[in-house]
Write a protein that holds these residues in place. Structure first.
Motif, short mmCIF file in Angstrom:
data_model
loop_
_atom_site.label_atom_id
_atom_site.label_comp_id
_atom_site.label_asym_id
_atom_site.label_seq_id
_atom_site.Cartn_x
_atom_site.Cartn_y
_atom_site.Cartn_z
N ARG A 5 -29.95 -16.88 -8.44
CA ARG A 5 -29.19 -17.00 -9.70
C ARG A 5 -29.24 -15.69 -10.47
O ARG A 5 -28.23 -15.25 -11.03
N GLN A 47 -26.87 -13.20 -8.89
CA GLN A 47 -25.47 -13.45 -9.24
C GLN A 47 -25.16 -12.95 -10.65
O GLN A 47 -24.11 -12.33 -10.89
N GLU A 48 -26.07 -13.20 -11.58
CA GLU A 48 -25.88 -12.71 -12.95
C GLU A 48 -25.87 -11.19 -12.98
O GLU A 48 -25.10 -10.58 -13.74
N ARG A 89 -24.87 -9.17 -10.59
CA ARG A 89 -23.57 -8.72 -10.06
C ARG A 89 -22.48 -8.83 -11.12
O ARG A 89 -21.65 -7.93 -11.28
N GLU A 90 -22.49 -9.95 -11.82
CA GLU A 90 -21.45 -10.18 -12.83
C GLU A 90 -21.56 -9.22 -14.00
O GLU A 90 -20.54 -8.82 -14.59
N SER A 91 -22.78 -8.85 -14.34
CA SER A 91 -22.98 -7.96 -15.49
C SER A 91 -23.05 -6.49 -15.08
O SER A 91 -23.11 -5.61 -15.94
N GLY A 92 -23.05 -6.21 -13.76
CA GLY A 92 -23.15 -4.83 -13.29
C GLY A 92 -24.52 -4.23 -13.44
O GLY A 92 -24.67 -3.01 -13.50
#
Length: 311
Positions: free
Chosen positions: A119, A122-123, A125-128
């Protein structure tokens, strides 16, 4: 003693052992005020002064360090006299101690930790957040390789990319040039399976791909800016690293240590039907006492051998 001889003597002893022995000699000489070379009477007084204060494992380590110092310097070993052995026996009788062991990391806790790391990945990746992604991928691979191969902390930190062959969906081979159980330093090759869930092979491949590691240490430090260190993690850093993961996953981190992965695998394997001989061979234990010490209390060795599950 020549520098060349000294170099080979150092190479024949593990760094952790050398560090512990140096600390033990310093404690005897500086903290306690002992004199080297020592007499057996001085060794006895040292033991008596620390009986009940230091654990029996610590006392045995201190004696091993003192014995090694005397032998390496050409002096008789004062720790092997009958009076020293008798005093040690008396300390065990008058100061019985229950051996403290880390809680085994059970499969359900391992799943919980890996799910939390995924998890977080994934966070990231989404936030860079590349630094967080690196840490999550590294920690996931470290957990899964440490568990399924029951590696010690120093073995995990000495893994080298060039010594590992991994194929997604098939498995991996891991060569360790030296380890605690490899007394002759001949090197040992371990295999690890590819699993449908909690797969150490895929976790390793994900980590080295994300980090862009082609050679050198597998598990390395990562600074706050996401920069990867050239050197390997230190074994002492694995306990806070593991406890950080456990805390993030909502588990009581203080109950666990780096031995928890090894104990967790031993407990899982035993409950899954592995016999003692098979477990000893897989993990690399040379005697049954080592196996029993790592298996959770109340767990026993039933008959039959089962391979690691494919799913």
């Amino acid at each position: 003693m020549s520098e060349e001889i000294e170099r080979y003597l150092r190479a024949g002893t593990r760094e952790n052992t050398r560090r512990s022995y140096r600390a033990a000699i310093e404690h005897f000489e500086v903290s306690w005020g002992g004199f080297l070379p020592a007499t057996s009477d001085a060794i006895v007084r040292y033991l008596v002064d620390h009986a009940g204060k230091l654990s029996q494992n610590t006392l045995r380590l201190r004696l091993a360090a003192l014995a090694q110092w005397h032998v390496s310097q050409g002096f008789p070993d004062p720790t092997k006299t009958p009076v020293v052995r008798q005093v040690l026996k008396g300390i065990r009788t008058l100061h019985p101690q229950q051996e403290k062991q880390a809680e085994p990391l059970q499969l359900r806790e391992l799943e919980r930790c890996v799910a939390w790391l995924e998890r977080q990945s994934q966070e990231a990746r989404e936030s860079g957040d590349y630094g967080l992604l690196l840490r999550c991928q590294r920690d996931r691979a470290l957990l899964l390789m440490g568990f399924w191969r029951a590696f010690r902390s120093d073995e995990l930190c000495r893994l080298q990319v060039e010594h590992i062959q991994a194929q997604a969906g098939e498995g991996m081979r891991i060569f360790l040039p030296r380890s605690k159980a490899d007394r002759d330093s001949l090197g040992v090759t371990h295999s690890a399976p590819a699993l449908a869930r909690l797969c150490p092979v895929q976790a390793y491949l994900d980590w080295i791909t994300t980090a862009g590691i082609a050679y050198g240490p597998v598990f390395r430090g990562i600074d706050r800016w996401g920069r990867l260190a050239e050197s390997a993690l230190h074994p002492n850093s694995l306990i806070p690293l593991l406890r950080g993961i456990l805390s993030g996953a909502g588990l009581p981190a203080e109950l666990y240590s780096s031995h928890s992965l090894r104990r967790g695998f031993a407990t899982w394997a035993t409950r899954s039907g592995w016999d003692q001989k098979s477990l000893m061979s897989y993990v690399g234990w040379k005697d049954g006492k080592s196996a029993l010490r790592y298996v959770e209390a109340g767990t026993f060795f039933p008959g039959g051998f089962r391979q690691l599950p494919a799913e």
